[in-house]
Design a protein around this motif. Structure first.
Motif, PDB file in Angstrom:
ATOM      1  N   LYS A 153       0.850  -1.191   0.000  1.00 60.75           N
ATOM      2  CA  LYS A 153       0.000   0.000   0.000  1.00 60.75           C
ATOM      3  C   LYS A 153       0.885   1.241   0.000  1.00 60.75           C
ATOM      4  CE  LYS A 153      -3.729   2.076   2.725  1.00 60.75           C
ATOM      5  NZ  LYS A 153      -4.520   1.934   3.960  1.00 60.75           N
ATOM      6  N   VAL A 154       0.485   2.230  -0.807  1.00 65.12           N
ATOM      7  CA  VAL A 154       1.163   3.531  -0.811  1.00 65.12           C
ATOM      8  C   VAL A 154       0.091   4.604  -0.703  1.00 65.12           C
ATOM      9  CG1 VAL A 154       2.592   5.145  -2.113  1.00 65.12           C
ATOM     10  CG2 VAL A 154       3.063   2.707  -2.260  1.00 65.12           C
ATOM     11  N   GLU A 155       0.291   5.493   0.257  1.00 64.21           N
ATOM     12  CA  GLU A 155      -0.637   6.602   0.448  1.00 64.21           C
ATOM     13  C   GLU A 155       0.183   7.831   0.804  1.00 64.21           C
ATOM     14  OE1 GLU A 155      -4.012   7.283   3.664  1.00 64.21           O
ATOM     15  OE2 GLU A 155      -4.459   5.596   2.321  1.00 64.21           O
ATOM     16  N   ASN A 156       0.237   8.783  -0.133  1.00 68.04           N
ATOM     17  CA  ASN A 156       1.079   9.973   0.011  1.00 68.04           C
ATOM     18  C   ASN A 156       2.535   9.546   0.190  1.00 68.04           C
ATOM     19  OD1 ASN A 156      -1.190  11.728  -0.188  1.00 68.04           O
ATOM     20  ND2 ASN A 156      -1.638  11.316   1.964  1.00 68.04           N
ATOM     21  N   ASP A 157       3.161   9.906   1.295  1.00 67.12           N
ATOM     22  CA  ASP A 157       4.560   9.527   1.534  1.00 67.12           C
ATOM     23  C   ASP A 157       4.685   8.334   2.476  1.00 67.12           C
ATOM     24  OD1 ASP A 157       5.535  11.488  -0.120  1.00 67.12           O
ATOM     25  OD2 ASP A 157       5.785  12.954   1.485  1.00 67.12           O
ATOM     26  N   ASN A 158       3.584   7.607   2.684  1.00 69.08           N
ATOM     27  CA  ASN A 158       3.593   6.446   3.571  1.00 69.08           C
ATOM     28  C   ASN A 158       3.403   5.173   2.764  1.00 69.08           C
ATOM     29  OD1 ASN A 158       3.706   7.981   6.068  1.00 69.08           O
ATOM     30  ND2 ASN A 158       1.628   8.620   5.547  1.00 69.08           N
ATOM     31  N   ALA A 159       4.089   4.128   3.187  1.00 71.37           N
ATOM     32  CA  ALA A 159       3.967   2.832   2.518  1.00 71.37           C
ATOM     33  C   ALA A 159       3.813   1.740   3.559  1.00 71.37           C
ATOM     34  CB  ALA A 159       5.200   2.559   1.658  1.00 71.37           C
ATOM     35  N   GLU A 160       3.124   0.677   3.158  1.00 65.88           N
ATOM     36  CA  GLU A 160       2.992  -0.503   3.994  1.00 65.88           C
ATOM     37  C   GLU A 160       3.709  -1.634   3.264  1.00 65.88           C
ATOM     38  OE1 GLU A 160      -0.639  -1.303   6.514  1.00 65.88           O
ATOM     39  OE2 GLU A 160      -0.890  -2.789   4.911  1.00 65.88           O
ATOM     40  N   LEU A 161       4.550  -2.360   3.976  1.00 64.01           N
ATOM     41  CA  LEU A 161       5.355  -3.414   3.381  1.00 64.01           C
ATOM     42  C   LEU A 161       5.001  -4.774   3.958  1.00 64.01           C
ATOM     43  CD1 LEU A 161       8.863  -1.726   3.823  1.00 64.01           C
ATOM     44  CD2 LEU A 161       7.202  -1.338   1.998  1.00 64.01           C
TER      45      LEU A 161
ATOM     46  N   THR B  90      14.580   2.793  -8.780  1.00 66.61           N
ATOM     47  CA  THR B  90      15.198   3.737  -7.855  1.00 66.61           C
ATOM     48  C   THR B  90      14.393   3.948  -6.579  1.00 66.61           C
ATOM     49  OG1 THR B  90      14.114   5.589  -8.962  1.00 66.61           O
ATOM     50  CG2 THR B  90      16.331   4.989  -9.737  1.00 66.61           C
ATOM     51  N   GLY B  91      13.225   3.310  -6.469  1.00 62.49           N
ATOM     52  CA  GLY B  91      12.378   3.486  -5.295  1.00 62.49           C
ATOM     53  C   GLY B  91      13.088   3.096  -4.007  1.00 62.49           C
ATOM     54  N   GLU B  92      12.694   3.772  -2.917  1.00 69.16           N
ATOM     55  CA  GLU B  92      13.338   3.514  -1.626  1.00 69.16           C
ATOM     56  C   GLU B  92      12.383   3.885  -0.498  1.00 69.16           C
ATOM     57  OE1 GLU B  92      16.909   5.674   0.737  1.00 69.16           O
ATOM     58  OE2 GLU B  92      17.384   5.005  -1.303  1.00 69.16           O
ATOM     59  N   VAL B  93      12.377   3.066   0.551  1.00 64.67           N
ATOM     60  CA  VAL B  93      11.576   3.360   1.738  1.00 64.67           C
ATOM     61  C   VAL B  93      12.415   3.171   2.990  1.00 64.67           C
ATOM     62  CG1 VAL B  93       9.342   2.736   0.708  1.00 64.67           C
ATOM     63  CG2 VAL B  93      10.677   1.000   1.882  1.00 64.67           C
ATOM     64  N   ARG B  94      11.997   3.867   4.066  1.00 70.07           N
ATOM     65  CA  ARG B  94      12.660   3.749   5.370  1.00 70.07           C
ATOM     66  C   ARG B  94      11.595   3.311   6.379  1.00 70.07           C
ATOM     67  NH1 ARG B  94      17.394   5.918   7.188  1.00 70.07           N
ATOM     68  NH2 ARG B  94      17.471   7.182   5.298  1.00 70.07           N
ATOM     69  N   VAL B  95      11.835   2.185   7.032  1.00 76.55           N
ATOM     70  CA  VAL B  95      10.883   1.635   7.996  1.00 76.55           C
ATOM     71  C   VAL B  95      10.770   2.555   9.212  1.00 76.55           C
ATOM     72  CG1 VAL B  95      10.445  -0.308   9.567  1.00 76.55           C
ATOM     73  CG2 VAL B  95      11.297  -0.746   7.246  1.00 76.55           C
TER      74      VAL B  95
ATOM     75  N   VAL C 207       4.454  -7.149   8.823  1.00 74.39           N
ATOM     76  CA  VAL C 207       4.013  -5.936   8.138  1.00 74.39           C
ATOM     77  C   VAL C 207       4.742  -4.743   8.743  1.00 74.39           C
ATOM     78  CG1 VAL C 207       2.050  -4.430   7.638  1.00 74.39           C
ATOM     79  CG2 VAL C 207       1.760  -6.909   7.581  1.00 74.39           C
ATOM     80  N   ALA C 208       5.260  -3.886   7.888  1.00 74.03           N
ATOM     81  CA  ALA C 208       5.973  -2.692   8.352  1.00 74.03           C
ATOM     82  C   ALA C 208       5.341  -1.445   7.762  1.00 74.03           C
ATOM     83  CB  ALA C 208       7.443  -2.764   7.952  1.00 74.03           C
ATOM     84  N   GLN C 209       5.421  -0.372   8.516  1.00 74.90           N
ATOM     85  CA  GLN C 209       5.029   0.951   8.042  1.00 74.90           C
ATOM     86  C   GLN C 209       6.322   1.670   7.679  1.00 74.90           C
ATOM     87  OE1 GLN C 209       1.772   1.557   7.637  1.00 74.90           O
ATOM     88  NE2 GLN C 209       1.463  -0.469   8.531  1.00 74.90           N
ATOM     89  N   ALA C 210       6.320   2.375   6.553  1.00 75.99           N
ATOM     90  CA  ALA C 210       7.541   3.025   6.082  1.00 75.99           C
ATOM     91  C   ALA C 210       7.237   4.384   5.481  1.00 75.99           C
ATOM     92  CB  ALA C 210       8.234   2.146   5.039  1.00 75.99           C
ATOM     93  N   ILE C 211       8.271   5.196   5.417  1.00 78.69           N
ATOM     94  CA  ILE C 211       8.217   6.500   4.753  1.00 78.69           C
ATOM     95  C   ILE C 211       8.843   6.332   3.369  1.00 78.69           C
ATOM     96  CG2 ILE C 211       9.082   8.885   4.789  1.00 78.69           C
ATOM     97  CD1 ILE C 211       7.030   8.318   6.956  1.00 78.69           C
ATOM     98  N   VAL C 212       8.161   6.836   2.346  1.00 81.70           N
ATOM     99  CA  VAL C 212       8.686   6.769   0.985  1.00 81.70           C
ATOM    100  C   VAL C 212       9.778   7.822   0.839  1.00 81.70           C
ATOM    101  CG1 VAL C 212       8.150   6.996  -1.462  1.00 81.70           C
ATOM    102  CG2 VAL C 212       6.485   5.925   0.091  1.00 81.70           C
ATOM    103  N   GLU C 213      11.000   7.365   0.597  1.00 81.15           N
ATOM    104  CA  GLU C 213      12.140   8.269   0.402  1.00 81.15           C
ATOM    105  C   GLU C 213      12.297   8.618  -1.081  1.00 81.15           C
ATOM    106  OE1 GLU C 213      14.511   9.252   2.912  1.00 81.15           O
ATOM    107  OE2 GLU C 213      13.159   8.425   4.407  1.00 81.15           O
ATOM    108  N   LYS C 214      12.088   7.611  -1.941  1.00 76.55           N
ATOM    109  CA  LYS C 214      12.130   7.800  -3.396  1.00 76.55           C
ATOM    110  C   LYS C 214      10.926   7.064  -3.967  1.00 76.55           C
ATOM    111  CE  LYS C 214      17.150   8.235  -3.682  1.00 76.55           C
ATOM    112  NZ  LYS C 214      18.383   7.641  -4.193  1.00 76.55           N
ATOM    113  N   SER C 215      10.196   7.718  -4.816  1.00 72.33           N
ATOM    114  CA  SER C 215       8.904   7.270  -5.326  1.00 72.33           C
ATOM    115  C   SER C 215       8.870   5.807  -5.761  1.00 72.33           C
ATOM    116  CB  SER C 215       8.507   8.152  -6.506  1.00 72.33           C
ATOM    117  OG  SER C 215       7.238   7.791  -6.978  1.00 72.33           O
ATOM    118  N   LEU C 216       7.787   5.136  -5.348  1.00 72.57           N
ATOM    119  CA  LEU C 216       7.512   3.769  -5.782  1.00 72.57           C
ATOM    120  C   LEU C 216       6.015   3.536  -5.729  1.00 72.57           C
ATOM    121  CD1 LEU C 216       7.052   2.683  -2.748  1.00 72.57           C
ATOM    122  CD2 LEU C 216       9.398   1.942  -2.904  1.00 72.57           C
ATOM    123  N   LYS C 217       5.561   2.387  -6.208  1.00 71.58           N
ATOM    124  CA  LYS C 217       4.129   2.117  -6.257  1.00 71.58           C
ATOM    125  C   LYS C 217       3.821   0.760  -5.631  1.00 71.58           C
ATOM    126  CE  LYS C 217       4.487   0.316 -10.915  1.00 71.58           C
ATOM    127  NZ  LYS C 217       4.081   0.401 -12.295  1.00 71.58           N
ATOM    128  N   GLU C 218       2.547   0.511  -5.430  1.00 71.36           N
ATOM    129  CA  GLU C 218       2.099  -0.769  -4.881  1.00 71.36           C
ATOM    130  C   GLU C 218       2.562  -1.904  -5.789  1.00 71.36           C
ATOM    131  OE1 GLU C 218      -2.123  -0.602  -4.201  1.00 71.36           O
ATOM    132  OE2 GLU C 218      -1.919   1.119  -2.877  1.00 71.36           O
TER     133      GLU C 218
END
Length: 96
Positions: free
Chosen positions: A32-40, A62-67, A74-85
Motif C-alpha cells: 500500500k502507498v498513500e502519500n509519503d507512507n507505505a505498507e510493506l 530507484t524506489g526507496e523506503v525507510r521503515v 508488516v511494516a510501516q515506512a516513509i517513501v524516500e524515493k517514489s515507488l508504487k504498490e
C-alpha cells in the motif's frame, strides 16, 4: 536454465539450489502507498534485521523506503524515493 545432475560431481561448490544470482529475490513487497507512507509485507527477510530506520530499495528501479515501525511481517515506512504498490524491495545494504 536447466541443469543435468550427474553422480559424483562437486555440486557443493554450486550456488544453493543452483540459483545463478541469489540476490535476485525480494525481501519485501509494497502492499500500500498513500502519500509519503507505505505498507510493506516482509515475507522474505530475517525479521531480526528490520527495525525503525531500516532501508529497503526497489530491486529494478530507484524506489526507496525507510521503515518507521513493524508489527509481525508488516511494516510501516516513509517513501524516500517514489515507488508504487506491488514494487519488489531488497534490504539495503545488500546482504545486511
Amino acid at each position: 536454465p536447466q541443469y543435468e545432475v550427474k553422480v559424483g560431481e562437486n555440486y557443493h561448490q554450486e550456488n544453493f539450489y543452483f540459483i545463478d544470482n541469489p540476490n535476485s529475490t525480494a525481501n519485501a513487497v509494497v502492499i500500500k502507498v498513500e502519500n509519503d507512507n507505505a505498507e510493506l509485507w516482509l515475507g522474505g527477510v530475517d525479521l531480526r534485521k528490520v527495525q525503525a530506520g531500516t532501508i529497503f530499495k526497489e530491486i529494478n528501479g530507484t524506489g526507496e523506503v525507510r521503515v518507521v515501525s513493524r508489527s509481525g511481517i508488516v511494516a510501516q515506512a516513509i517513501v524516500e524515493k517514489s515507488l508504487k504498490e506491488g514494487t519488489l524491495l531488497r534490504l539495503f545494504p545488500l546482504g545486511a
